[in-house]
Every structure is written in C-alpha cells, then in structure tokens.
Design an enzyme around this catalytic site. Sequence first.
Site, PDB file in Angstrom:
ATOM      1  N   GLY A  37     -18.265 -70.858  12.152  1.00  0.00           N
ATOM      2  CA  GLY A  37     -18.206 -69.509  12.653  1.00  0.00           C
ATOM      3  C   GLY A  37     -19.171 -69.535  13.776  1.00  0.00           C
ATOM      4  O   GLY A  37     -20.082 -70.390  13.985  1.00  0.00           O
ATOM      5  N   CYS A  38     -18.956 -68.413  14.880  1.00  0.00           N
ATOM      6  CA  CYS A  38     -19.780 -68.519  15.958  1.00  0.00           C
ATOM      7  C   CYS A  38     -21.312 -68.115  15.616  1.00  0.00           C
ATOM      8  O   CYS A  38     -21.994 -68.767  16.260  1.00  0.00           O
ATOM      9  CB  CYS A  38     -19.279 -67.619  17.089  1.00  0.00           C
ATOM     10  SG  CYS A  38     -18.832 -65.717  16.490  1.00  0.00           S
ATOM     11  N   TYR A  39     -21.477 -67.100  14.955  1.00  0.00           N
ATOM     12  CA  TYR A  39     -22.540 -66.710  14.552  1.00  0.00           C
ATOM     13  C   TYR A  39     -23.367 -67.758  13.689  1.00  0.00           C
ATOM     14  O   TYR A  39     -24.674 -68.275  13.664  1.00  0.00           O
ATOM     15  CB  TYR A  39     -22.832 -65.412  13.563  1.00  0.00           C
ATOM     16  CG  TYR A  39     -22.629 -64.154  14.733  1.00  0.00           C
ATOM     17  CD1 TYR A  39     -23.458 -63.945  15.387  1.00  0.00           C
ATOM     18  CD2 TYR A  39     -21.713 -63.282  14.169  1.00  0.00           C
ATOM     19  CE1 TYR A  39     -23.387 -62.761  16.302  1.00  0.00           C
ATOM     20  CE2 TYR A  39     -21.525 -62.091  14.988  1.00  0.00           C
ATOM     21  CZ  TYR A  39     -22.579 -61.864  15.889  1.00  0.00           C
ATOM     22  OH  TYR A  39     -22.406 -60.612  16.739  1.00  0.00           O
ATOM     23  N   VAL A  40     -22.533 -68.482  12.937  1.00  0.00           N
ATOM     24  CA  VAL A  40     -23.223 -69.569  12.166  1.00  0.00           C
ATOM     25  C   VAL A  40     -23.570 -70.842  12.746  1.00  0.00           C
ATOM     26  O   VAL A  40     -24.880 -71.261  12.304  1.00  0.00           O
ATOM     27  CB  VAL A  40     -22.147 -69.926  10.975  1.00  0.00           C
ATOM     28  CG1 VAL A  40     -22.696 -71.033   9.933  1.00  0.00           C
ATOM     29  CG2 VAL A  40     -21.456 -68.582  10.419  1.00  0.00           C
ATOM     30  N   ALA A  50     -24.765 -70.863  15.923  1.00  0.00           N
ATOM     31  CA  ALA A  50     -25.982 -70.653  16.539  1.00  0.00           C
ATOM     32  C   ALA A  50     -26.995 -70.515  15.695  1.00  0.00           C
ATOM     33  O   ALA A  50     -28.322 -70.951  15.942  1.00  0.00           O
ATOM     34  CB  ALA A  50     -25.970 -69.087  17.311  1.00  0.00           C
TER      35      ALA A  50
END
Length: 352
Positions: free
Chosen positions: A154-157, A159
């Site tokens: 995932g994107c948040y993951v 970062a």
Amino acid sequence: MSSSEKVSVGIVGASGYGGMQLVRLLSDHPQVELTYLGGNSSAGKPYAELYPHVGHRIKMIVEPIDLDVIASRCQVVFLGLPNGLACDLAPQLIERGCKVLDLSADYRFKDLDTYQAWYKTERTDQDTNAIAVYGLPELYRDDIRRAQLVGCPGCYVTASLLALAPLFKQGLIQPETAIIDAKSGTSGGGRQGKINLLLAEADASLGAYGVASHRHTPEIEQICSKLASQDIRVQFTPHLIPMPRGILATVYATLRDPGLVRDDLLTIYSAFYRAAPCVEVLPNGVYPQTKWACGTNLCYLGIEVDHRTGRVIVMSAIDNLLKGQSGQAVQCMNIMLGWEETAGLPQLAFYP
C-alpha cells in the site's frame, strides 16, 4: 531474460489512476510492449475516451476481462482491481504461465486470517497466497527476483516502512513506541466520485480519517514484526490533504540509546539503503517535501533526533501513485525479469 527482448505486458483494471500511471510508465518503458488493457465498466471504450490527454500515443481499446485472451497476449500482467477481485484472477493467470503483479491488498498478507478480518473477504486461494512475495524491493529484492506473483504494498505502507525499516531491523528503538503520522493527496481515494474528495469539501481543509482502524495498519505491523523478530504494534493515523498526489509520513519513536545523534542515524540509513536506487537519504538538516517526489519512483528520507525527548523523527516523502503504487509495481517487474531496477521509471520530479 535478455535485455534486448520486448516483453508483452497487460493491465487489468486500466481505468483508475493506478492503471493510468501504469499505462504512462509502460508505454515509455524501453523493454516492454503494452498488448492488453482490460476493464469491466470501461470495456469497449477507447482508452483515450477515459484519458483524452494520451490519445496521441495510446490508441488501444479497453477490452473485457478474458483470461484466455490475456494469457495468449501477455507474459506479465498487472492487476489494478479493487480489493477482493485479484484473488480470483491471479491463480488462473499463474496457471496459464503469466507473471502477475497485484496492486490491491489481496496478496500482501501471509496470514489470510488477518486479511479476511480487515478486508471482510473470504479467501479460498491459500496455495496461491503461499507463493506470493511482498513487493517492497528495498527489503525483499531477492525474493521478488524469483517470484511468479508479487503483492505490491500500500501507499502509506511504503512510505512508513521505508522510514521504519532500519530502526526495527537494527533494534534502534523501543518497539512499542512507534507512531506514524501520515498525510496523503486526494488521488489516493481513487477516481470514483466521493463527497469528501470534492473540491468544495477537500480544499483548504485537513482532517484525519481511519483513526485506529485504517487497513494499512496490519500491513505495516506484519513487516515491522518480521524486521524486529517480535510482535509489533504501531499507532498509525492517516490524513487527507488538499493536493492531488503525494504522501508525507512522519515517524516518531523512542531511541534505545539516547546517546545516538543525527549523524549516527544518517550513517545507518545510508548504509541500509546503499543498494536502493529509489531511496534518497537526505543530508544533515534537510527534510523532504512531497513535491520533490512528484512524478518519480523515489522516496526521500529526512532524519532528526530530539535529545529533549529521546526520540528519533524520520520523515518520508513519496508520490502515492508511483513509489506508492504503479511505479513500485514496475520496479518489481524489472527485478523479476532481470532488468535494470529503475528502467522506465522517472528519476526527476515535476517541479515546481
């Protein structure tokens, strides 16, 4: 695979923002031929009808999802579908000999009970899930190289993990103290109409959502637990900010050794990511901005130590649609096929 060969690639779920970024990247990739675009509601439409700005380059029609057609045309398939759909298609594509990269959450979890609890989807593809590799190259490059199926993070993951990985792997922090404060642009919510993403709602406003319940939380914890070799719980709070793309994740944690200084951590991070061409560890006193990463597959990391509180602060900036999604998937494809890891991936941002 020879670097001179053109590999045939297809995208299932090409109509969303993630699919559009894949089309952009793959159409410019020197070793790829884009041979199939598939979708459900968009089937039968010229791709340029969905995204008129690509009409001068992309003349393809979005086709119905037909696994036999896909397998006959594509050596590599990207799945850009909503959660819960890839797990039906991936096993059949793998049986037909395709390499598969899934951008949804379906193949991110080794423990399917965790996936089912958070995503409310029953799974019957345990054997396929068992061969899936987690698609974060900075941590699992060798596994990705041998993979037939990659579950892209995932994107948040992405970062968050790139900020946290050296801290947990090297045992530098008290593990129960990790806090992630993350902010994302509106494209992370997809292309479907949603009230909270309307300009009148999102502009000039900032708010948290998914507090103590966001689905990326167990994904972050899964990888942090592996890195730390113990069960890890993190406090993760995402926020929506009024810009189209980008994520800034700021991580806070208490250092085990209060004597560590910023230069120590910069040395540790630089060594940890020395073979990671998509991670830039910034020099002393420089903190990342989302605009720097916009349109690239780069993650910028800035590091600080607060001796008053004994905490380390790590700031991580990425483009949510590239390093947080499609760009990272292409990075994984490059590794799977034995190519230069950064092939086809922009290295300079759209700026200003």
